[in-house]
Design a protein around this motif. Structure first.
Motif, PDB file in Angstrom:
ATOM      1  N   UNK A 246      -6.882 -11.322   5.995  1.00 33.48           N
ATOM      2  CA  UNK A 246      -9.220 -10.511   5.710  1.00 33.48           C
ATOM      3  C   UNK A 246      -9.695 -11.592   5.223  1.00 33.48           C
ATOM      4  N   UNK A 247      -9.695 -11.779   4.252  1.00 31.63           N
ATOM      5  CA  UNK A 247     -11.146 -12.555   4.083  1.00 31.63           C
ATOM      6  C   UNK A 247     -11.331 -13.648   5.228  1.00 31.63           C
ATOM      7  N   UNK A 248     -10.419 -14.536   5.452  1.00 35.31           N
ATOM      8  CA  UNK A 248     -10.531 -15.796   6.359  1.00 35.31           C
ATOM      9  C   UNK A 248     -10.496 -15.266   7.981  1.00 35.31           C
ATOM     10  N   UNK A 249      -9.980 -14.682   7.884  1.00 35.81           N
ATOM     11  CA  UNK A 249     -10.110 -13.773   9.468  1.00 35.81           C
ATOM     12  C   UNK A 249     -11.689 -12.791   9.555  1.00 35.81           C
ATOM     13  N   UNK A 250     -12.601 -12.274   8.589  1.00 42.13           N
ATOM     14  CA  UNK A 250     -13.123 -11.892   8.334  1.00 42.13           C
ATOM     15  C   UNK A 250     -13.523 -10.432   9.271  1.00 42.13           C
ATOM     16  N   UNK A 251     -11.737  -9.708   8.918  1.00 42.69           N
ATOM     17  CA  UNK A 251     -12.149  -8.391   9.280  1.00 42.69           C
ATOM     18  C   UNK A 251     -12.354  -7.234   8.584  1.00 42.69           C
ATOM     19  N   UNK A 252     -12.351  -6.117   9.019  1.00 39.80           N
ATOM     20  CA  UNK A 252     -13.108  -4.804   8.081  1.00 39.80           C
ATOM     21  C   UNK A 252     -12.732  -4.879   7.194  1.00 39.80           C
ATOM     22  N   UNK A 253     -11.174  -4.677   7.095  1.00 39.14           N
ATOM     23  CA  UNK A 253     -10.048  -4.350   5.682  1.00 39.14           C
ATOM     24  C   UNK A 253      -8.321  -4.815   6.554  1.00 39.14           C
ATOM     25  N   UNK A 254      -7.882  -4.091   5.516  1.00 37.42           N
ATOM     26  CA  UNK A 254      -6.776  -3.783   5.666  1.00 37.42           C
ATOM     27  C   UNK A 254      -5.562  -3.126   5.282  1.00 37.42           C
ATOM     28  N   UNK A 255      -4.404  -2.454   5.530  1.00 40.43           N
ATOM     29  CA  UNK A 255      -3.503  -1.700   4.800  1.00 40.43           C
ATOM     30  C   UNK A 255      -1.747  -2.500   4.781  1.00 40.43           C
ATOM     31  N   UNK A 256      -1.770  -2.790   3.657  1.00 39.33           N
ATOM     32  CA  UNK A 256      -0.920  -3.135   2.221  1.00 39.33           C
ATOM     33  C   UNK A 256       0.694  -2.104   2.613  1.00 39.33           C
ATOM     34  N   UNK A 257       1.552  -1.818   3.211  1.00 40.94           N
ATOM     35  CA  UNK A 257       3.198  -0.707   2.919  1.00 40.94           C
ATOM     36  C   UNK A 257       3.601  -1.494   1.510  1.00 40.94           C
ATOM     37  N   UNK A 258       3.428  -1.072   0.593  1.00 43.27           N
ATOM     38  CA  UNK A 258       4.660  -1.407  -0.367  1.00 43.27           C
ATOM     39  C   UNK A 258       4.123   0.102  -1.851  1.00 43.27           C
ATOM     40  N   UNK A 259       4.692  -0.594  -2.285  1.00 45.51           N
ATOM     41  CA  UNK A 259       4.664   0.225  -3.939  1.00 45.51           C
ATOM     42  C   UNK A 259       4.913  -0.242  -4.754  1.00 45.51           C
ATOM     43  N   UNK A 260       4.850  -1.799  -4.931  1.00 46.27           N
ATOM     44  CA  UNK A 260       4.791  -2.754  -5.842  1.00 46.27           C
ATOM     45  C   UNK A 260       6.110  -2.465  -6.510  1.00 46.27           C
ATOM     46  N   UNK A 261       5.740  -2.558  -8.233  1.00 50.52           N
ATOM     47  CA  UNK A 261       6.902  -2.891  -9.252  1.00 50.52           C
ATOM     48  C   UNK A 261       7.530  -0.788  -9.329  1.00 50.52           C
ATOM     49  N   UNK A 262       7.254  -0.078  -8.661  1.00 55.03           N
ATOM     50  CA  UNK A 262       7.739   1.027  -8.735  1.00 55.03           C
ATOM     51  C   UNK A 262       9.463   0.769  -8.030  1.00 55.03           C
ATOM     52  N   UNK A 263      10.627   2.151  -8.934  1.00 55.19           N
ATOM     53  CA  UNK A 263      11.427   1.674  -7.889  1.00 55.19           C
ATOM     54  C   UNK A 263      12.322   2.302  -6.718  1.00 55.19           C
ATOM     55  N   UNK A 264      13.268   1.701  -6.758  1.00 51.75           N
ATOM     56  CA  UNK A 264      13.383   1.944  -5.018  1.00 51.75           C
ATOM     57  C   UNK A 264      12.898   2.830  -4.227  1.00 51.75           C
ATOM     58  N   UNK A 265      13.252   3.714  -4.487  1.00 52.04           N
ATOM     59  CA  UNK A 265      12.464   5.076  -3.560  1.00 52.04           C
ATOM     60  C   UNK A 265      11.561   5.921  -3.868  1.00 52.04           C
ATOM     61  N   UNK A 266      10.222   4.863  -3.874  1.00 53.55           N
ATOM     62  CA  UNK A 266       8.900   4.899  -3.817  1.00 53.55           C
ATOM     63  C   UNK A 266       8.186   3.884  -3.207  1.00 53.55           C
ATOM     64  N   UNK A 267       7.703   4.323  -1.589  1.00 50.37           N
ATOM     65  CA  UNK A 267       7.059   3.785  -1.017  1.00 50.37           C
ATOM     66  C   UNK A 267       4.695   4.013  -1.487  1.00 50.37           C
ATOM     67  N   UNK A 268       4.221   2.778  -0.367  1.00 52.78           N
ATOM     68  CA  UNK A 268       3.046   3.735  -1.088  1.00 52.78           C
ATOM     69  C   UNK A 268       2.210   2.707  -0.310  1.00 52.78           C
ATOM     70  N   UNK A 269       1.481   2.648  -0.028  1.00 48.89           N
ATOM     71  CA  UNK A 269      -0.436   2.141   0.960  1.00 48.89           C
ATOM     72  C   UNK A 269      -2.003   1.885   0.218  1.00 48.89           C
ATOM     73  N   UNK A 270      -1.608   0.423   0.603  1.00 48.64           N
ATOM     74  CA  UNK A 270      -2.967  -0.211  -1.707  1.00 48.64           C
ATOM     75  C   UNK A 270      -3.823  -0.193   0.812  1.00 48.64           C
TER      76      UNK A 270
END
Length: 481
Positions: free
Chosen positions: A89-113
């Motif tokens: 995002x930074x080095x391509x000078x984009x408007x922003x971005x979305x990451x699909x992850x729930x980081x450290x949560x248990x296996x049955x979780x997911x998330x949007x950063x």
């Protein structure tokens, strides 16, 4: 309609319960509306995903909503660490971005950063603006954007390897364990080590969205396999990253867990003494006060902020911040990104070991000898929201004594922190040990109360945590009786 709430680092939910394609599309629509109204949508956005169940499909859904709004999308062509997305995002000078992850949560979780245009966690003001768009119609454009697959990992690897002296690490002759915890770091750190002929072994490199037997969080007890393997294979240290590889944990050669507080302290001391980079220091409210002592000794201002890297990122964008970190293992160096980066910190930790010619256990011992004994632990209490809210309310009403120790003062920057009169003790060099404190903080998105404690001995830490658990459960006991 299920509510969507963005916490300290995005929105998370249980897959097929509240984390559904419908809600993911709602979140994507809110983000698209935000980009159209507050950013430059012509710059496009990046979308990445980790190894969790359905992450690729959820990322595709986000890409489709975003493109339908008239915004061009770069979609990761493989599992991607969160810091690699932020780097793109930074080095391509984009408007922003979305990451699909729930980081450290248990296996049955997911998330949007959501990651902002500067390549870091969204500031609180951005999160608020996105949440305000959740009730707006999902935008559609007469001219849809294009979805193009992209490799975010290779440019990121080229970027982080400039921060570490890989030749020195190779010449030091240390052998490392790499624990990817079935996550988005698979083959990345190992690939760097292999290319530079650094000795290593790997565990949990396979992609397994069930994360068998663990949460992908680089803390005890989830690092037990790494602790055992380091000893068995006679490694000099173990390097661990979490589910989306933005957090770091470590294991010493004797199998002892090295928590994020010690890692941050080791890196800070090395950067100030060896690199001599300029700038102030930031730590979150629930992070070790050993950092305060290190910063003070080197004449650096230390800033304390709320919990969640978005608060650290806020300061990184407003002040001359060298480094910032939090209890959960997220440590960021501003000249790289205003973002935490577990893989970079693994490289830097190996670099410190090589330059100092010290194992991890020796580096921790050096810290304790110079800055005093600091011991830390966290207790996660999975309790009802009613009991959680009662505990915080009672803690905020004034407590004079807990766990057998007098409360000297209370602080409420984020949760309720009690500074105690438990004995601080002194180290062999007569350096005062950690000033004891206890923090109660309620999760804003889960029926969970986290209790944090630091003191000059493990015994006092456990006494503080035990006393806090008794305090929290007092109302439940009264109701049951």
């Amino acid at each position: 309609m299920e509510p969507i709430k963005f916490g300290t680092d995005g929105w998370r939910g249980i897959i097929a319960d509240d984390f559904t394609f419908e809600n993911v599309r709602r979140a994507a629509g809110a983000i698209a509306n935000y980009v159209i109204k507050r950013e430059d949508p012509k710059k496009g956005v990046a979308i990445g995903y980790d190894t969790r169940f359905g992450s690729r499909a959820f990322a595709t859904a986000v890409a489709e909503v975003t493109a339908a709004a008239g915004i061009n999308v770069l979609l990761a062509n493989d599992y991607t660490p969160t810091p690699a997305l932020s780097y793109a995002i930074k080095h391509r000078s984009l408007a922003g971005g979305v990451m699909i992850t729930s980081s450290h949560n248990p296996w049955n979780w997911n998330g949007v950063k959501y990651k902002a245009s500067y390549g870091g966690s969204a500031r609180p003001s951005i999160i608020q603006a996105i949440e305000q768009e959740l009730t707006s119609p999902i935008p559609r454009s007469a001219t849809p954007g294009k979805i193009t697959e992209a490799d975010f990992t290779k440019p990121y690897v080229d970027g982080i390897t400039k921060f570490a002296d890989l030749d020195i690490i190779a010449k030091a002759g240390f052998k490392f364990l790499i624990d990817s915890m079935h996550n988005a770091n698979h083959n990345i750190l190992a690939g760097i080590f292999k290319q530079h002929k650094i000795q290593y072994i790997e565990i949990r490199t396979d992609v397994n969205p069930l994360f068998p037997g663990i949460n992908p969080e680089p803390i005890e007890p989830h690092v037990k396999a790494a602790q055992e393997m380091v000893v068995r294979e006679k490694c000099h240290g173990g390097l661990i990253t979490d589910g989306d590889a933005d957090r770091v944990g470590a294991v010493a050669e004797d199998g002892a867990f090295v928590d994020s507080h010690k890692i941050y302290s080791i890196l800070l001391r090395w950067i100030l003494e060896r690199k001599k980079w300029s700038g102030e220091v930031v730590r979150a409210f629930n992070t070790t006060k050993m950092l305060d002592r290190i910063a003070a000794q080197h004449g650096r201002k230390l800033n304390e902020c709320g919990i969640g890297f978005k608060h650290i990122c806020d300061l990184m964008l407003e002040r001359d911040i060298l480094i910032g970190g939090e209890e959960s293992g997220g440590i960021g160096i501003t000249r790289h990104l205003p973002e935490r980066d577990g893989i970079l910190n693994c490289l830097l930790l190996a670099n410190v070991m090589a330059e100092e010619k010290r194992t991890l256990a020796q580096l921790v011992a050096d810290l304790q000898a110079e800055y005093g004994e600091h011991h830390y632990a966290r207790l996660d209490m999975h309790i009802s929201n009613e009991l959680k809210e009662s505990a915080i309310r009672r803690a905020g009403n004034g407590v004079s004594k807990m766990a057998g120790f007098k409360v000297l003062r209370a602080e409420d920057l984020d949760g309720v922190k009690f500074c105690r009169d438990a004995p601080a003790g002194r180290s062999g060099k007569r350096v005062p040990q950690a000033e004891p404190w206890l923090l109660l903080r309620a999760s804003g998105t889960e029926p969970l109360l986290r209790v944090y404690a630091e003191a000059g001995s493990p015994q006092i830490v456990q006494q503080l945590l035990s006393g806090a658990a008794t305090f929290v459960n007092e109302k439940a006991d009264r109701v049951a009786s």
